[in-house]
Design a protein around this motif. Sequence first.
Motif: not given
Length: 82
Positions: A37-56
Motif C-alpha cells: 500500500i505504501g509503495g502504491a500510494v507514494g508512487h501514485g501521488l508522484r504520478f499525479l503530481l507529475l501529471h499536474g506539471g510539477i517538476p520530477i
Amino acid sequence: MNLLLQLALDMALAAVPAVGFALLFSVPRRMLGYCAIGGAVGHGLRFLLLHGGIPIEWATLVAASVGGRTFKTMSASRQTSA
C-alpha cells in the motif's frame, strides 16, 4: 488512456517492487500488505503530481515526505518499528 486507469496501473505495478524490497529486508509477513500500500500510494501521488506539471524533483520529494510521515504515524499506532 484514461487518467484513472493509468493511475491504477501505475499503483499496481509500484506495489510489486515495494513488496520485493520488503522481503529483501526481512519485513514480517503481516506487514507486507502495508508495504504494498505504501509503495502504491507514494508512487501514485508522484504520478499525479507529475501529471499536474510539477517538476520530477519536487514531485518525488513531496511523495516521499507524505509517504514517510503517513507510515511513520501508522507504525506507531500498530506498535511496530519504523
